[in-house]
Scaffold this motif. Structure first.
Motif, PDB file in Angstrom:
ATOM      1  N   VAL A 236      37.715  52.220  18.027  1.00  0.00           N
ATOM      2  CA  VAL A 236      37.816  51.504  19.306  1.00  0.00           C
ATOM      3  C   VAL A 236      39.288  51.201  19.580  1.00  0.00           C
ATOM      4  N   CYS A 237      39.726  51.499  20.807  1.00  0.00           N
ATOM      5  CA  CYS A 237      41.119  51.196  21.167  1.00  0.00           C
ATOM      6  C   CYS A 237      41.314  49.682  21.187  1.00  0.00           C
ATOM      7  N   GLY A 238      42.284  49.233  20.428  1.00  0.00           N
ATOM      8  CA  GLY A 238      42.521  47.796  20.300  1.00  0.00           C
ATOM      9  C   GLY A 238      43.517  47.288  21.322  1.00  0.00           C
ATOM     10  N   PRO A 239      43.947  46.041  21.172  1.00  0.00           N
ATOM     11  CA  PRO A 239      44.823  45.435  22.186  1.00  0.00           C
ATOM     12  C   PRO A 239      46.280  45.857  22.040  1.00  0.00           C
ATOM     13  N   THR A 240      47.004  45.776  23.150  1.00  0.00           N
ATOM     14  CA  THR A 240      48.461  45.890  23.114  1.00  0.00           C
ATOM     15  C   THR A 240      48.964  44.454  22.956  1.00  0.00           C
TER      16      THR A 240
ATOM     17  N   VAL B  41      45.468  37.674  24.552  1.00  0.00           N
ATOM     18  CA  VAL B  41      44.349  38.458  25.086  1.00  0.00           C
ATOM     19  C   VAL B  41      43.629  37.606  26.125  1.00  0.00           C
ATOM     20  N   HIS B  42      43.220  38.231  27.226  1.00  0.00           N
ATOM     21  CA  HIS B  42      42.446  37.496  28.221  1.00  0.00           C
ATOM     22  C   HIS B  42      40.965  37.764  27.998  1.00  0.00           C
ATOM     23  N   LEU B  43      40.139  37.073  28.778  1.00  0.00           N
ATOM     24  CA  LEU B  43      38.696  37.187  28.552  1.00  0.00           C
ATOM     25  C   LEU B  43      38.148  38.578  28.799  1.00  0.00           C
ATOM     26  N   GLY B  44      38.827  39.350  29.682  1.00  0.00           N
ATOM     27  CA  GLY B  44      38.398  40.725  29.936  1.00  0.00           C
ATOM     28  C   GLY B  44      38.510  41.547  28.663  1.00  0.00           C
ATOM     29  N   ASN B  45      39.663  41.443  28.003  1.00  0.00           N
ATOM     30  CA  ASN B  45      39.841  42.140  26.727  1.00  0.00           C
ATOM     31  C   ASN B  45      38.746  41.694  25.750  1.00  0.00           C
ATOM     32  N   CYS B  46      38.501  40.391  25.736  1.00  0.00           N
ATOM     33  CA  CYS B  46      37.509  39.845  24.790  1.00  0.00           C
ATOM     34  C   CYS B  46      36.132  40.442  25.051  1.00  0.00           C
ATOM     35  N   ARG B  47      35.811  40.653  26.336  1.00  0.00           N
ATOM     36  CA  ARG B  47      34.489  41.207  26.644  1.00  0.00           C
ATOM     37  C   ARG B  47      34.330  42.574  25.973  1.00  0.00           C
ATOM     38  N   THR B  48      35.358  43.418  26.124  1.00  0.00           N
ATOM     39  CA  THR B  48      35.275  44.748  25.526  1.00  0.00           C
ATOM     40  C   THR B  48      35.112  44.645  24.005  1.00  0.00           C
TER      41      THR B  48
ATOM     42  N   GLY C 145      35.259  54.305  21.301  1.00  0.00           N
ATOM     43  CA  GLY C 145      35.017  53.341  22.369  1.00  0.00           C
ATOM     44  C   GLY C 145      36.277  52.767  22.959  1.00  0.00           C
ATOM     45  N   GLY C 146      36.073  52.083  24.070  1.00  0.00           N
ATOM     46  CA  GLY C 146      37.166  51.390  24.752  1.00  0.00           C
ATOM     47  C   GLY C 146      36.680  50.965  26.129  1.00  0.00           C
ATOM     48  N   GLY C 147      37.523  50.281  26.862  1.00  0.00           N
ATOM     49  CA  GLY C 147      37.155  49.861  28.212  1.00  0.00           C
ATOM     50  C   GLY C 147      37.162  51.049  29.166  1.00  0.00           C
TER      51      GLY C 147
ATOM     52  N   ASP D  75      38.529  51.404  31.904  1.00  0.00           N
ATOM     53  CA  ASP D  75      39.835  51.670  32.506  1.00  0.00           C
ATOM     54  C   ASP D  75      40.667  52.637  31.660  1.00  0.00           C
ATOM     55  N   LEU D  76      40.231  52.926  30.448  1.00  0.00           N
ATOM     56  CA  LEU D  76      40.984  53.849  29.588  1.00  0.00           C
ATOM     57  C   LEU D  76      40.494  55.294  29.710  1.00  0.00           C
ATOM     58  N   GLN D  77      39.317  55.430  30.363  1.00  0.00           N
ATOM     59  CA  GLN D  77      38.637  56.723  30.402  1.00  0.00           C
ATOM     60  C   GLN D  77      39.477  57.847  31.042  1.00  0.00           C
TER      61      GLN D  77
ATOM     62  N   THR E  73      33.015  50.421  28.008  1.00  0.00           N
ATOM     63  CA  THR E  73      32.512  49.122  28.465  1.00  0.00           C
ATOM     64  C   THR E  73      33.033  48.861  29.872  1.00  0.00           C
ATOM     65  N   ASN E  74      32.208  48.192  30.655  1.00  0.00           N
ATOM     66  CA  ASN E  74      32.641  47.909  32.030  1.00  0.00           C
ATOM     67  C   ASN E  74      33.481  46.631  32.071  1.00  0.00           C
ATOM     68  N   MET E  75      34.044  46.381  33.215  1.00  0.00           N
ATOM     69  CA  MET E  75      35.064  45.332  33.338  1.00  0.00           C
ATOM     70  C   MET E  75      34.488  43.939  33.588  1.00  0.00           C
ATOM     71  N   LEU E  76      35.192  42.955  33.083  1.00  0.00           N
ATOM     72  CA  LEU E  76      34.945  41.569  33.465  1.00  0.00           C
ATOM     73  C   LEU E  76      35.737  41.365  34.753  1.00  0.00           C
ATOM     74  N   THR E  77      35.063  40.842  35.768  1.00  0.00           N
ATOM     75  CA  THR E  77      35.729  40.700  37.069  1.00  0.00           C
ATOM     76  C   THR E  77      35.778  39.227  37.486  1.00  0.00           C
TER      77      THR E  77
HETATM   78  P1  AMP Z   1      45.069  46.451  26.536  1.00  0.00           P
HETATM   79  O1  AMP Z   1      45.530  45.335  25.657  1.00  0.00           O
HETATM   80  O2  AMP Z   1      45.515  46.320  27.965  1.00  0.00           O
HETATM   81  O3  AMP Z   1      45.400  47.801  25.953  1.00  0.00           O
HETATM   82  O4  AMP Z   1      43.474  46.345  26.628  1.00  0.00           O
HETATM   83  C1  AMP Z   1      42.654  46.174  25.503  1.00  0.00           C
HETATM   84  C2  AMP Z   1      41.228  46.507  25.838  1.00  0.00           C
HETATM   85  O5  AMP Z   1      40.700  45.596  26.809  1.00  0.00           O
HETATM   86  C3  AMP Z   1      41.031  47.910  26.438  1.00  0.00           C
HETATM   87  O6  AMP Z   1      39.900  48.528  25.829  1.00  0.00           O
HETATM   88  C4  AMP Z   1      40.772  47.648  27.907  1.00  0.00           C
HETATM   89  O7  AMP Z   1      39.960  48.637  28.476  1.00  0.00           O
HETATM   90  C5  AMP Z   1      40.036  46.317  27.840  1.00  0.00           C
HETATM   91  N1  AMP Z   1      40.107  45.549  29.090  1.00  0.00           N
HETATM   92  C6  AMP Z   1      41.204  45.243  29.833  1.00  0.00           C
HETATM   93  N2  AMP Z   1      40.869  44.510  30.936  1.00  0.00           N
HETATM   94  C7  AMP Z   1      39.517  44.343  30.885  1.00  0.00           C
HETATM   95  C8  AMP Z   1      38.545  43.672  31.718  1.00  0.00           C
HETATM   96  N3  AMP Z   1      38.887  43.011  32.833  1.00  0.00           N
HETATM   97  N4  AMP Z   1      37.242  43.706  31.330  1.00  0.00           N
HETATM   98  C9  AMP Z   1      36.860  44.363  30.204  1.00  0.00           C
HETATM   99  N5  AMP Z   1      37.723  45.010  29.378  1.00  0.00           N
HETATM  100  C10 AMP Z   1      39.034  45.003  29.700  1.00  0.00           C
END
Ligand code: AMP
Ligand code: ZN
Length: 503
Positions: free
Chosen positions: A45-49, A54-61, A257-259, A261-263, A289-293
């Motif tokens: 699974v692609c991890g965080p940068t 980390v925001h909640l969107g990242n956490c959801r993934t 896996g990954g979010g 937005d990485l596809q 995984t789909n996005m948290l909006t």
């Molecule tokens: P990043 O740190 O930007 O590389 O993102 C880490 C992970 O969080 C990646 O798998 C992204 O696809 C995911 N991600 C970023 N924003 C959101 C979001 N709003 N909802 C769900 N996942 C997200």
């Protein structure tokens, strides 16, 4: 040897019992899951940068993949779960131009890039821990695998699918696309991609506008750089995942896996790199995984609509009426299937909190049930339907609805409207253990720290005193109580439904 064989057979037997279907982005259908080498299973699974919290969107993934990891483990797979840390090479543009996100932060903060990496890696792990997400089996970093990334780039050049220009190595998309399906993940047309590619710096060096960098020449002011056969530079963002997944899971593994937005770019390029490197597509199943909006818009740091987990726990955010525990937030995330968008709102969180509390209350009620009457088939059917829900592409919202069937059964027995046997009670206990605690990763209230009864009693007392001071118009005292609590990292919030507090 013999014991090992017996164990493997038992595990295999176990696995054949659960037919798991997973939505595979590669085929855009739900497919029956077949592991390459069951009971072993490789998942990347692609991890965080790690350049900011980390925001909640990242956490959801990451929580979605935590549940997937937990369920695969629960049904008997021996999962090697690799989730990387991106600590170099991810540029502001998400492409080949702009500053490295980590270097930029380091310059602003006048710190070493590795101090930034350390701060946010530790922060990320702390947050994951609060959410009770299990650590991956391996958490490799991009900077720890520079040599491996260079080796892959060298091989792709040797295979004729990448070229060097002035110290930068580009992947030759046109040439690759002649004999491979470059857009296998998205099904997009190359012409369409070309139309949507902006003319940016470096385009004149590329043979085609779609080419992307495997290795980038470092400008003198660039902070994180390494020697390479092409001069001093740093790796492109996509190649780190090819290098680390291949190193730890092999050229072909089960799940990537990954979010979502990485596809279109990161994962599309990762597949192309792997095929150009060794002729093999890396993973059999691609999960997104789909996005948290927020109000329908993707939560992201750059859009300025992101929530930090701590803001949620403390309730310290203009859109929130109060704080929420990590377990209520985890439950909130699981109420929606991982492939659907999830919109964040105070009301949705409050509803999730109520449902979560009900689930946990019911567990307490279950402990008080007394066996009587004859056994019913209902509990067995509920257990089966919990497995069916998870076997259907990890459908947690359906799983939760089945758990609420269990709750109705528990309450009905408690209210003496129906009976349960010893076996029913034991099976209900096991449903809770397996699905609520092991698979959904929810913790019992007493383990979350919030229901520390002594603390609760003290807080009730203190908040009573504050309410009395307010009633007497002694605002100096009421403000002092609130300020002292804030100093002790306890947030008090005066909401519509009364005073609440959180740590
Ligand atoms: P990043 O740190 O930007 O590389 O993102 C880490 C992970 O969080 C990646 O798998 C992204 O696809 C995911 N991600 C970023 N924003 C959101 C979001 N709003 N909802 C769900 N996942 C997200
Ligand atoms: Zn990646």
């Amino acid at each position: 040897m013999c014991r090992l064989f017996l164990f493997a057979t038992f595990k295999l037997f176990n696995l054949t019992m659960e037919k798991l279907f997973i939505y595979n982005t590669l085929s855009r259908t739900k497919e029956e899951f077949k592991a390459i080498n069951a009971p072993f299973l490789g998942m990347y699974v692609c991890g965080p940068t790690v350049y900011s919290d980390v925001h909640l969107g990242n956490c959801r993934t990451f929580m979605s993949f935590d549940i997937i990891y937990r369920y695969l483990t629960h049904i008997g797979y021996k999962v090697r779960y690799v989730r990387n840390i991106t600590d170099a090479g991810h540029l502001e543009s998400d492409g080949d131009v702009g500053e490295d996100k980590i270097s930029k932060k380091a310059k602003l903060a006048q710190l070493e890039p590795m101090e930034i990496v350390q701060t946010y890696t530790v922060g990320f792990r702390d947050v994951m821990n609060l959410f009770n997400a299990l650590p991956p089996s391996i958490e490799p970093t991009a900077t720890g695998h520079i040599i491996e990334q260079q080796e892959i780039a060298k091989q792709i050049i040797a295979n004729g699918l990448a070229y060097e220009h002035n110290g930068t190595v580009y992947f030759d998309v046109d040439k690759y696309a002649k004999s491979n399906n470059y857009t296998v993940l998205t099904n997009r047309k190359l012409e369409e991609l070309l139309e949507n590619t902006r003319d940016l710096d470096g385009q004149d060096e590329k043979r085609s506008r779609l080419d992307f960098a495997l290795w980038i020449k470092a400008k003198p002011e660039h902070l994180m750089k390494w020697p390479s056969p092409w001069g001093v530079g740093f790796p492109g963002w996509h190649i780190e995942c090819s290098a680390m997944s291949t190193k730890y899971l092999g050229e072909q593994f089960d799940i990537h896996g990954g979010g979502m937005d990485l596809q279109a770019t990161h994962h599309t390029n990762e597949i192309a790199q792997n095929i150009a490197y060794c002729g093999k597509s890396p993973a059999n199943y691609w999960l997104h995984t789909n996005m948290l909006t927020v109000n329908g818009q993707k939560m992201s740091k750059s859009l300025g609509n992101s929530f930090l987990p701590m803001e949620l726990f403390t309730g310290n955010h203009p859109l929130l009426n109060k704080g929420f525990t990590p377990m209520a937030v985890r439950f909130f995330m699981m109420q929606t299937h991982y492939r659907s968008t999830l919109d964040f709102s105070n009301d949705a969180l409050e509803a999730a909190e109520k449902a979560f509390n009900k689930l946990m209350e019911s567990y307490k009620t279950l402990q008080t049930l007394i066996a009587s009457g004859s056994s019913s088939e209902d509990v067995k059917a509920i257990e089966r339907s919990c497995y069916d829900a998870m076997n259907d592409d990890f459908n947690t919202p359906v799983l939760i609805s089945k758990l609420f069937d269990a709750i109705r059964l528990i309450n009905s027995a408690y209210d003496k409207k129906s009976t349960v046997t010893k076996e029913d009670i034991a099976l209900l206990q096991s449903i809770y253990q397996h699905f609520v605690f092991d698979v959904m990763g929810l913790k019992k209230e007493e383990e979350t720290g919030k229901s520390n009864t002594a603390l609760e009693q003290v807080m009730n007392l203190v908040l009573d005193l504050r309410a009395k001071a307010k009633a007497n118009k002694d605002f100096a005292t009421s403000d002092e109580i609130r300020n002292k609590l804030t100093e002790a990292h306890i947030q008090v919030k005066d909401g519509k439904e009364g005073v609440t507090w959180s740590i």
